[in-house]
Design a protein around this motif. Structure first.
Motif, PDB file in Angstrom:
ATOM      1  N   UNK A  67     -20.245  37.417 -28.622  1.00  0.00           N
ATOM      2  CA  UNK A  67     -20.083  38.846 -28.887  1.00  0.00           C
ATOM      3  C   UNK A  67     -20.223  39.712 -27.625  1.00  0.00           C
ATOM      4  N   UNK A  68     -19.370  39.494 -26.623  1.00  0.00           N
ATOM      5  CA  UNK A  68     -19.436  40.324 -25.417  1.00  0.00           C
ATOM      6  C   UNK A  68     -19.005  41.757 -25.720  1.00  0.00           C
ATOM      7  N   UNK A  69     -19.335  42.662 -24.824  1.00  0.00           N
ATOM      8  CA  UNK A  69     -18.945  44.061 -24.989  1.00  0.00           C
ATOM      9  C   UNK A  69     -17.458  44.274 -24.716  1.00  0.00           C
ATOM     10  N   UNK A  70     -16.865  43.405 -23.894  1.00  0.00           N
ATOM     11  CA  UNK A  70     -15.485  43.596 -23.451  1.00  0.00           C
ATOM     12  C   UNK A  70     -14.807  42.260 -23.222  1.00  0.00           C
ATOM     13  N   UNK A  71     -13.530  42.198 -23.579  1.00  0.00           N
ATOM     14  CA  UNK A  71     -12.703  41.029 -23.253  1.00  0.00           C
ATOM     15  C   UNK A  71     -11.483  41.525 -22.483  1.00  0.00           C
ATOM     16  N   UNK A  72     -11.187  40.854 -21.379  1.00  0.00           N
ATOM     17  CA  UNK A  72      -9.951  41.114 -20.632  1.00  0.00           C
ATOM     18  C   UNK A  72      -8.998  39.996 -21.022  1.00  0.00           C
ATOM     19  N   UNK A  73      -7.896  40.367 -21.638  1.00  0.00           N
ATOM     20  CA  UNK A  73      -6.987  39.401 -22.248  1.00  0.00           C
ATOM     21  C   UNK A  73      -5.612  39.497 -21.596  1.00  0.00           C
ATOM     22  N   UNK A  74      -5.145  38.372 -21.057  1.00  0.00           N
ATOM     23  CA  UNK A  74      -3.809  38.320 -20.483  1.00  0.00           C
ATOM     24  C   UNK A  74      -2.815  38.028 -21.602  1.00  0.00           C
ATOM     25  N   UNK A  75      -1.697  38.731 -21.610  1.00  0.00           N
ATOM     26  CA  UNK A  75      -0.684  38.524 -22.640  1.00  0.00           C
ATOM     27  C   UNK A  75      -0.152  37.101 -22.593  1.00  0.00           C
ATOM     28  N   UNK A  76       0.092  36.587 -21.397  1.00  0.00           N
ATOM     29  CA  UNK A  76       0.685  35.258 -21.247  1.00  0.00           C
ATOM     30  C   UNK A  76      -0.352  34.250 -20.790  1.00  0.00           C
ATOM     31  N   UNK A  77      -1.118  33.720 -21.755  1.00  0.00           N
ATOM     32  CA  UNK A  77      -2.079  32.675 -21.450  1.00  0.00           C
ATOM     33  C   UNK A  77      -1.775  31.468 -22.332  1.00  0.00           C
ATOM     34  N   UNK A  78      -2.246  30.301 -21.934  1.00  0.00           N
ATOM     35  CA  UNK A  78      -1.985  29.100 -22.730  1.00  0.00           C
ATOM     36  C   UNK A  78      -2.560  29.225 -24.138  1.00  0.00           C
ATOM     37  N   UNK A  79      -1.955  28.511 -25.056  1.00  0.00           N
ATOM     38  CA  UNK A  79      -2.432  28.531 -26.437  1.00  0.00           C
ATOM     39  C   UNK A  79      -2.087  29.850 -27.092  1.00  0.00           C
ATOM     40  N   UNK A  80      -3.052  30.453 -27.740  1.00  0.00           N
ATOM     41  CA  UNK A  80      -2.838  31.739 -28.388  1.00  0.00           C
ATOM     42  C   UNK A  80      -2.548  32.793 -27.329  1.00  0.00           C
ATOM     43  N   UNK A  81      -1.431  33.504 -27.467  1.00  0.00           N
ATOM     44  CA  UNK A  81      -1.118  34.539 -26.481  1.00  0.00           C
ATOM     45  C   UNK A  81      -2.020  35.756 -26.684  1.00  0.00           C
ATOM     46  N   UNK A  82      -1.944  36.676 -25.747  1.00  0.00           N
ATOM     47  CA  UNK A  82      -2.828  37.836 -25.771  1.00  0.00           C
ATOM     48  C   UNK A  82      -2.701  38.696 -27.010  1.00  0.00           C
ATOM     49  N   UNK A  83      -1.488  38.840 -27.539  1.00  0.00           N
ATOM     50  CA  UNK A  83      -1.314  39.663 -28.747  1.00  0.00           C
ATOM     51  C   UNK A  83      -1.983  38.998 -29.942  1.00  0.00           C
ATOM     52  N   UNK A  84      -1.865  37.667 -30.037  1.00  0.00           N
ATOM     53  CA  UNK A  84      -2.518  36.956 -31.142  1.00  0.00           C
ATOM     54  C   UNK A  84      -4.036  37.030 -31.012  1.00  0.00           C
ATOM     55  N   UNK A  85      -4.531  36.852 -29.781  1.00  0.00           N
ATOM     56  CA  UNK A  85      -5.976  36.950 -29.547  1.00  0.00           C
ATOM     57  C   UNK A  85      -6.473  38.333 -29.941  1.00  0.00           C
ATOM     58  N   UNK A  86      -5.759  39.363 -29.517  1.00  0.00           N
ATOM     59  CA  UNK A  86      -6.152  40.728 -29.858  1.00  0.00           C
ATOM     60  C   UNK A  86      -6.180  40.931 -31.367  1.00  0.00           C
ATOM     61  N   UNK A  87      -5.148  40.474 -32.045  1.00  0.00           N
ATOM     62  CA  UNK A  87      -5.095  40.615 -33.506  1.00  0.00           C
ATOM     63  C   UNK A  87      -6.254  39.891 -34.171  1.00  0.00           C
ATOM     64  N   UNK A  88      -6.548  38.668 -33.715  1.00  0.00           N
ATOM     65  CA  UNK A  88      -7.658  37.900 -34.282  1.00  0.00           C
ATOM     66  C   UNK A  88      -9.002  38.588 -34.031  1.00  0.00           C
ATOM     67  N   UNK A  89      -9.188  39.126 -32.822  1.00  0.00           N
ATOM     68  CA  UNK A  89     -10.441  39.830 -32.524  1.00  0.00           C
ATOM     69  C   UNK A  89     -10.624  41.015 -33.454  1.00  0.00           C
ATOM     70  N   UNK A  90      -9.549  41.716 -33.748  1.00  0.00           N
ATOM     71  CA  UNK A  90      -9.634  42.885 -34.624  1.00  0.00           C
ATOM     72  C   UNK A  90      -9.848  42.518 -36.086  1.00  0.00           C
ATOM     73  N   UNK A  91      -9.478  41.307 -36.476  1.00  0.00           N
ATOM     74  CA  UNK A  91      -9.654  40.867 -37.867  1.00  0.00           C
ATOM     75  C   UNK A  91     -11.067  40.354 -38.134  1.00  0.00           C
ATOM     76  N   UNK A  92     -11.726  39.833 -37.127  1.00  0.00           N
ATOM     77  CA  UNK A  92     -13.047  39.235 -37.307  1.00  0.00           C
ATOM     78  C   UNK A  92     -14.129  40.310 -37.285  1.00  0.00           C
ATOM     79  N   UNK A  93     -15.025  40.227 -38.256  1.00  0.00           N
ATOM     80  CA  UNK A  93     -16.066  41.248 -38.402  1.00  0.00           C
ATOM     81  C   UNK A  93     -16.903  41.414 -37.135  1.00  0.00           C
TER      82      UNK A  93
END
Length: 94
Positions: free
Chosen positions: A19-45
């Motif tokens: 539960x860090x205060x901030x995540x720096x997310x690159x759009x083009x990273x291996x596995x789940x891309x940045x948009x998917x990571x962002x969406x997942x972070x917003x869905x999780x309580x």
């Protein structure tokens, strides 16, 4: 503390556990891309309110605007200087 993680799935796992205060997310990273990571972070309580700074070397302004509703707190186009990145991080953590 700063940690670099190898891929989107690792980032999601670490964010959920630590539960860090901030995540720096690159759009083009291996596995789940940045948009998917962002969406997942917003869905999780536990990570829903985490600040997220999106980085991309290939996303133009129009594409970013179409993704604003995904919940990014800030966006930086690469290349970006360390100073500019740190200024954004500082602003997001205030």
């Amino acid at each position: 503390d700063f940690r670099a993680l190898p891929d989107g799935e690792t980032l999601l796992d670490a964010a959920t556990e630590e539960l860090p205060d901030l995540a720096i997310v690159d759009v083009h990273m291996p596995g789940a891309d940045g948009w998917r990571v962002l969406s997942e972070l917003r869905l999780r309580a536990g990570t829903r309110r985490m600040r997220v700074l999106i980085l991309s070397g290939s996303v133009d302004d129009l594409e970013f605007l179409s993704h604003e509703d995904c919940g990014a707190d800030a966006f930086l186009a690469k290349p970006v200087t360390r100073e500019r990145r740190l200024a954004h991080v500082d602003a997001l953590l205030r």
